[in-house]
Design an enzyme around this catalytic site. Structure first.
Site, mmCIF file in Angstrom:
data_model
loop_
_atom_site.group_PDB
_atom_site.id
_atom_site.type_symbol
_atom_site.label_atom_id
_atom_site.label_comp_id
_atom_site.label_asym_id
_atom_site.label_seq_id
_atom_site.Cartn_x
_atom_site.Cartn_y
_atom_site.Cartn_z
ATOM 1 N N VAL A 82 0.814 -1.222 0.000
ATOM 2 C CA VAL A 82 0.000 0.000 0.000
ATOM 3 C C VAL A 82 0.850 1.276 0.000
ATOM 4 O O VAL A 82 0.335 2.361 0.253
ATOM 5 C CB VAL A 82 -0.986 0.034 1.188
ATOM 6 C CG1 VAL A 82 -2.015 -1.064 1.042
ATOM 7 C CG2 VAL A 82 -0.263 -0.080 2.522
ATOM 8 N N LYS A 83 2.121 1.170 -0.300
ATOM 9 C CA LYS A 83 2.957 2.358 -0.301
ATOM 10 C C LYS A 83 2.972 3.037 -1.690
ATOM 11 O O LYS A 83 2.422 2.500 -2.655
ATOM 12 C CB LYS A 83 4.378 1.985 0.137
ATOM 13 C CG LYS A 83 4.447 1.474 1.585
ATOM 14 C CD LYS A 83 3.920 2.495 2.591
ATOM 15 C CE LYS A 83 4.448 2.328 3.993
ATOM 16 N NZ LYS A 83 3.840 1.263 4.795
ATOM 17 N N THR A 84 3.640 4.197 -1.738
ATOM 18 C CA THR A 84 3.635 5.040 -2.946
ATOM 19 C C THR A 84 4.046 4.261 -4.188
ATOM 20 O O THR A 84 3.428 4.384 -5.249
ATOM 21 C CB THR A 84 4.574 6.237 -2.750
ATOM 22 O OG1 THR A 84 4.220 6.876 -1.538
ATOM 23 C CG2 THR A 84 4.463 7.217 -3.911
#
Ligand SMILES: *Cc1c(COP(=O)(O)O)cnc(C)c1O
Length: 396
Positions: free
Chosen positions: A185-187
């Site tokens: 769910v990170k950039t």
């Protein structure tokens, strides 16, 4: 955010390169891998994107922090200053090297309050670990000045802020070391993965060995490597690195979308006089993964988050959240571990059984954040901005 929203042919191509050779490990097998080195390539891409000489990939952001702390020589009896508002990985990594977490208040930047950091320094303090939460920066000038004055290490947890910057320099590259996460769910994502970045060659060499059982990686034969010190297996695989390689090439696109969308949402919300926004020490460096704002009262903020959810918008009310704020870290407060802490650490943790954080509470209990997604059409952005304003107004 997050990068998985724009997953496609580019990621599949990179993964397929690895599947073609069948060499899924990042080290060794020089012949059969036919020149495919995805982890090495991703390390170079990160270094060049962030303008930092050394990048060491790891299996996660948590192991990146652990690797950085170990390589910095942080261990038993050392105190690491960390914020009350973060992700549980902050204290997990500190415990994993046997050090003592010292929790310190946040301010309206949603990151470490420099004055509170200064007040928490003791003779045992070794590291100040700001966490650049929700895509944007801590007040790094102030924190760096404190570290310089007291001869402390500045370790940036930039796990949520890949691609963000402070006064023209990438977050993560300003302290002695910085850590990133590429979890799902990170950039940008590798599915699972992380990285340590640094300007310090010696530190990098330690990270390189520590994250691979202490292997010095000096010879051509892995079996003949020397082990100057002990390490662990915190390696990333070639499959994960391959996904990240496709994702980092899209980073500029992600950032442009986020910044444009966030501006529309923020401008809309600015029309409500009761709303104030998270303070950004360098607004131009915001990666714009989240829009964070404050309402005058706790009850209004909680109600606004509920109204936003009812209107189909994502809303995070961190004060009630189990992962990101001290208030609900019951396992941390009670030292609920499967094995024993060292006696000194156990004693140091006793204070968290009852310690309250009224200053942080008064910030976090009025704060609502909404994520900025990559996949929204222009029409959806306008609709969401309208719904956001309506939901917030409905609770005032
Ligand atoms: C995600 C995250 C981590 C840990 O990263 P993982 O890759 O999930 O282990 C650490 N710190 C912060 C602030 C994070 O958001």
């Amino acid at each position: 955010m997050p990068g998985f929203e724009l997953f496609g042919a580019e990621e599949r191509k990179e993964v397929n390169d690895v599947l073609e050779t069948g060499i899924l490990m990042r080290y060794g097998f020089d012949g059969p891998r036919k020149g495919i080195w995805k982890a090495k390539e991703l390390e170079q891409a990160i270094s060049s994107k962030l303008n930092v000489p050394y990048t060491q990939l790891t299996s996660s952001g948590t192991t990146a922090l652990t690797t950085a702390l170990a390589a910095l020589g942080v261990g038993a009896g050392d105190e690491v200053i960390m914020p009350t508002f973060t992700f549980v990985a902050s204290f997990e990594s500190i415990f994993s090297v046997g050090a003592t977490p010292v929790l310190v208040d946040v301010d309206d930047t949603l990151t470490l309050d420099p004055r509170a950091v200064e007040a928490a320094i003791t003779p045992r303090t070794r590291v100040v670990m700001p966490v650049h939460m929700c895509g944007a920066m801590a007040d790094l000038d102030a924190l760096k000045a404190i570290c310089d004055q007291h001869n402390l290490i500045l370790l940036e947890d930039a796990c949520q802020s890949f691609g963000a910057s402070y006064k023209g320099r990438a977050l993560g590259t300003i302290g002695h070391a910085g850590a990133f996460s590429f979890d799902f769910v990170k950039t940008i994502t590798c599915a699972e993965g992380g990285a340590v970045v640094t300007h310090d060659k010696d530190l990098y060499i330690k990270c390189d060995a520590y994250s691979d059982h202490g292997h010095d990686h000096l010879g051509a034969d892995r079996g003949a490597d020397q082990h100057p010190f002990m390490g662990y297996n915190f390696r990333i695989s070639e499959l994960h690195a391959a996904v990240g390689l496709a994702q980092i090439r899209k980073l500029d696109t992600f950032l442009a979308i986020q910044r444009k969308t966030k501006k529309i949402m923020k401008d809309a919300l600015s029309a409500i006089p009761e709303v104030s926004f998270r303070r950004l020490p360098d607004p131009d460096g915001d990666s714009a993964t989240f829009l964070g704002f404050f309402l005058p009262e706790e009850g209004q903020a909680r109600a606004a988050a509920a109204a936003m959810k009812a209107a189909g918008l994502a809303a995070f009310y961190w004060y009630d959240n189990n992962w990101h704020y001290i208030r609900n870290w019951e396992h941390f407060r009670q030292s609920a571990t499967l094995n024993h802490f060292a006696p000194g650490l156990q004693q140091a943790m006793e204070l968290y059984r009852i310690r309250q954080f009224p200053v942080s509470d008064a910030i976090i209990n009025r704060c609502v954040c909404t994520p900025i997604n990559l996949g929204w059409s222009e029409q959806e952005v306008q609709e969401k901005a309208g719904k956001l304003v309506k939901a917030v107004k409905s609770v005032l």
